[in-house]
Design a protein around this motif. Structure first.
Motif, PDB file in Angstrom:
ATOM      1  N   ALA A 212      29.414  45.088  42.737  1.00  0.00           N
ATOM      2  CA  ALA A 212      28.837  46.268  42.103  1.00  0.00           C
ATOM      3  C   ALA A 212      29.439  46.424  40.706  1.00  0.00           C
ATOM      4  O   ALA A 212      30.476  45.827  40.409  1.00  0.00           O
ATOM      5  CB  ALA A 212      29.149  47.490  42.962  1.00  0.00           C
ATOM      6  N   ALA A 213      28.829  47.258  39.858  1.00  0.00           N
ATOM      7  CA  ALA A 213      29.367  47.521  38.519  1.00  0.00           C
ATOM      8  C   ALA A 213      30.780  48.091  38.663  1.00  0.00           C
ATOM      9  O   ALA A 213      31.029  48.855  39.597  1.00  0.00           O
ATOM     10  CB  ALA A 213      28.472  48.517  37.792  1.00  0.00           C
ATOM     11  N   PRO A 214      31.720  47.741  37.815  1.00  0.00           N
ATOM     12  CA  PRO A 214      31.536  46.952  36.604  1.00  0.00           C
ATOM     13  C   PRO A 214      31.815  45.459  36.804  1.00  0.00           C
ATOM     14  O   PRO A 214      31.856  44.706  35.840  1.00  0.00           O
ATOM     15  CB  PRO A 214      32.601  47.557  35.679  1.00  0.00           C
ATOM     16  CG  PRO A 214      33.727  47.890  36.617  1.00  0.00           C
ATOM     17  CD  PRO A 214      33.091  48.277  37.924  1.00  0.00           C
ATOM     18  N   LEU A 215      31.976  45.029  38.070  1.00  0.00           N
ATOM     19  CA  LEU A 215      32.345  43.627  38.291  1.00  0.00           C
ATOM     20  C   LEU A 215      31.136  42.706  38.278  1.00  0.00           C
ATOM     21  O   LEU A 215      31.283  41.489  38.213  1.00  0.00           O
ATOM     22  CB  LEU A 215      33.050  43.499  39.650  1.00  0.00           C
ATOM     23  CG  LEU A 215      34.543  43.818  39.655  1.00  0.00           C
ATOM     24  CD1 LEU A 215      35.046  43.949  41.092  1.00  0.00           C
ATOM     25  CD2 LEU A 215      35.318  42.714  38.936  1.00  0.00           C
ATOM     26  N   ASP A 216      29.946  43.290  38.336  1.00  0.00           N
ATOM     27  CA  ASP A 216      28.761  42.458  38.536  1.00  0.00           C
ATOM     28  C   ASP A 216      28.487  41.514  37.364  1.00  0.00           C
ATOM     29  O   ASP A 216      27.862  40.482  37.541  1.00  0.00           O
ATOM     30  CB  ASP A 216      27.538  43.341  38.818  1.00  0.00           C
ATOM     31  CG  ASP A 216      27.380  44.441  37.776  1.00  0.00           C
ATOM     32  OD1 ASP A 216      28.324  44.658  37.000  1.00  0.00           O
ATOM     33  OD2 ASP A 216      26.312  45.076  37.738  1.00  0.00           O
ATOM     34  N   GLY A 217      28.995  41.857  36.183  1.00  0.00           N
ATOM     35  CA  GLY A 217      28.712  40.995  35.026  1.00  0.00           C
ATOM     36  C   GLY A 217      29.700  39.840  34.857  1.00  0.00           C
ATOM     37  O   GLY A 217      29.675  39.168  33.828  1.00  0.00           O
ATOM     38  N   PHE A 218      30.570  39.626  35.837  1.00  0.00           N
ATOM     39  CA  PHE A 218      31.657  38.666  35.616  1.00  0.00           C
ATOM     40  C   PHE A 218      31.772  37.627  36.741  1.00  0.00           C
ATOM     41  O   PHE A 218      32.735  37.641  37.510  1.00  0.00           O
ATOM     42  CB  PHE A 218      32.988  39.411  35.475  1.00  0.00           C
ATOM     43  CG  PHE A 218      32.993  40.420  34.368  1.00  0.00           C
ATOM     44  CD1 PHE A 218      32.932  40.005  33.049  1.00  0.00           C
ATOM     45  CD2 PHE A 218      33.036  41.776  34.644  1.00  0.00           C
ATOM     46  CE1 PHE A 218      32.915  40.935  32.014  1.00  0.00           C
ATOM     47  CE2 PHE A 218      33.029  42.717  33.630  1.00  0.00           C
ATOM     48  CZ  PHE A 218      32.972  42.299  32.301  1.00  0.00           C
ATOM     49  N   PRO A 219      30.810  36.714  36.821  1.00  0.00           N
ATOM     50  CA  PRO A 219      30.854  35.724  37.916  1.00  0.00           C
ATOM     51  C   PRO A 219      32.135  34.893  37.916  1.00  0.00           C
ATOM     52  O   PRO A 219      32.676  34.575  38.975  1.00  0.00           O
ATOM     53  CB  PRO A 219      29.625  34.839  37.660  1.00  0.00           C
ATOM     54  CG  PRO A 219      29.086  35.228  36.333  1.00  0.00           C
ATOM     55  CD  PRO A 219      29.615  36.580  35.984  1.00  0.00           C
TER      56      PRO A 219
END
Ligand SMILES: N[C@@H](CCC(=O)N[C@@H](CS)C(=O)NCC(=O)O)C(=O)O
Length: 323
Positions: A212-219
């Motif tokens: 979930a945000a904010p981790l979703d942009g950091f594969p």
């Protein structure tokens, strides 16, 4: 029975850092589950009043704060090292990661899931932090909490951009374990397979496949977190608080009186001092100064039930004052 005893609870991010440290070094340890809110009479009998989580005990030596706990584990069990790329930068990275990411990560839980917190928790943490904790007001700050975390997560993610496995190169170390804990905490509570927050039972590592945000942009960050989770927690065995108190009573501290020749104000063994965290949980611990250096201060104190113990604190983040 193992010598290393960790006083902790499951959902504590700083405890997760230490549990992984024990895993990285492949150590066996006794696990004492402590209360998540005050009072913590068995813990404070050992520490003299310090209430934070986690605390490490080895015999009659009590190590407060994960910064010093990791230092002591490294001293006693140097291989594999928490410092595969050297000291200094790793410690500074750990300090930055904890000081900047712990608070927004836990505030998100307070704001979004106050219903899942144990009774009395928010009142306890208000006292602990010295500020009013109102979930509704925190909910209003959620966009900023996410913005702040996203900025810090991006720095971590950029560090991994050259394809390295861990923050400082091919081997995991202190910097990774310190920076991982907010990621673990968010995934554990809000990730795709998150169960309701659970303060008691040990859970398998969270799922890092989607976030979930904010981790979703950091594969990249999620793959890194998966590698860290795979380190595991070493060999844990349950212990009761009473067993840990018995260990302390039957042991003698390893601390020896040592003058710090470069102490900035000439403190000497034998002086009575207080040691107090400078941020949260500011409960002073009183004792007789035994030893100190740039990174550690050791005081001796006596408890009615367990007799004499030495309590060890870091210097960074603690105030040492005459009692
Ligand atoms: N600088 C400390 C911070 C420890 C800390 O704030 N721990 C939280 C739990 S993760 C805590 O103590 N919360 C209040 C409590 O457990 O009573 C460390 O590195 O150990």
């Amino acid at each position: 029975m193992t010598d290393i005893i960790l006083h902790h609870y499951e959902i504590s991010p700083y405890s997760e850092k230490v549990r992984l440290g024990l895993g990285l070094k492949g150590l066996a340890w006794g696990s004492v589950e402590i209360p998540v809110i005050m009072p913590k009479p068995d813990l404070t009998a050992l520490t003299g009043g310090y209430r934070k989580t986690p605390v490490l005990q080895i015999g009659a030596d009590i190590y407060c704060d994960s910064q010093l706990i990791m230092r002591e584990l490294e001293r006693r069990h140097p291989t594999p090292s928490f410092y595969p790329a050297g000291h200094g930068a790793a410690d500074a990275l750990a300090w930055w990661a904890e000081k900047t990411m712990f608070s927004p990560a836990v505030s998100i839980l307070f704001a979004k899931r106050p219903d899942a917190l144990p009774e009395g928790f928010l009142e306890d943490r208000a006292k602990f932090s010295g500020r009013n904790i109102d979930p509704a007001a925190m909910m209003a700050t959620l966009p900023n909490l996410l913005d702040q975390l996203r900025a810090h997560f991006d720095w971590l993610d950029q560090t991994l951009a050259d394809g390295r496995s861990f923050l400082q190169g091919p081997a995991a170390g202190l910097a990774d374990l310190a920076a991982y804990h907010p990621v673990w905490f968010l995934q554990r509570n809000f990730g795709s397979a998150a169960a309701p927050p659970n303060f008691r039972s040990a859970a398998p590592p969270p799922n890092f496949r989607s976030a979930a945000a904010p981790l979703d942009g950091f594969p990249r960050l999620l793959t890194w977190a998966e590698r860290i989770a795979a380190i595991g927690h070493g060999r844990r065995s349950q212990m009761s608080a009473q067993q840990a108190l018995d260990v302390a009573r039957d042991a003698t501290s390893i601390a020896r009186a040592t003058v710090d020749p470069r102490d900035p104000i000439g403190r000497k063994p034998g002086q009575t001092v207080t040691v107090t965290p400078d941020d949260t949980g500011r409960d002073p611990v009183v004792g007789e100064l035994v030893a100190s250096d740039a990174h550690e201060v050791v005081i001796r104190r006596s408890d009615r039930e367990i007799g004499e113990v030495c309590v060890h604190f870091p210097r960074a983040g603690f105030v040492v004052a005459p009692a």
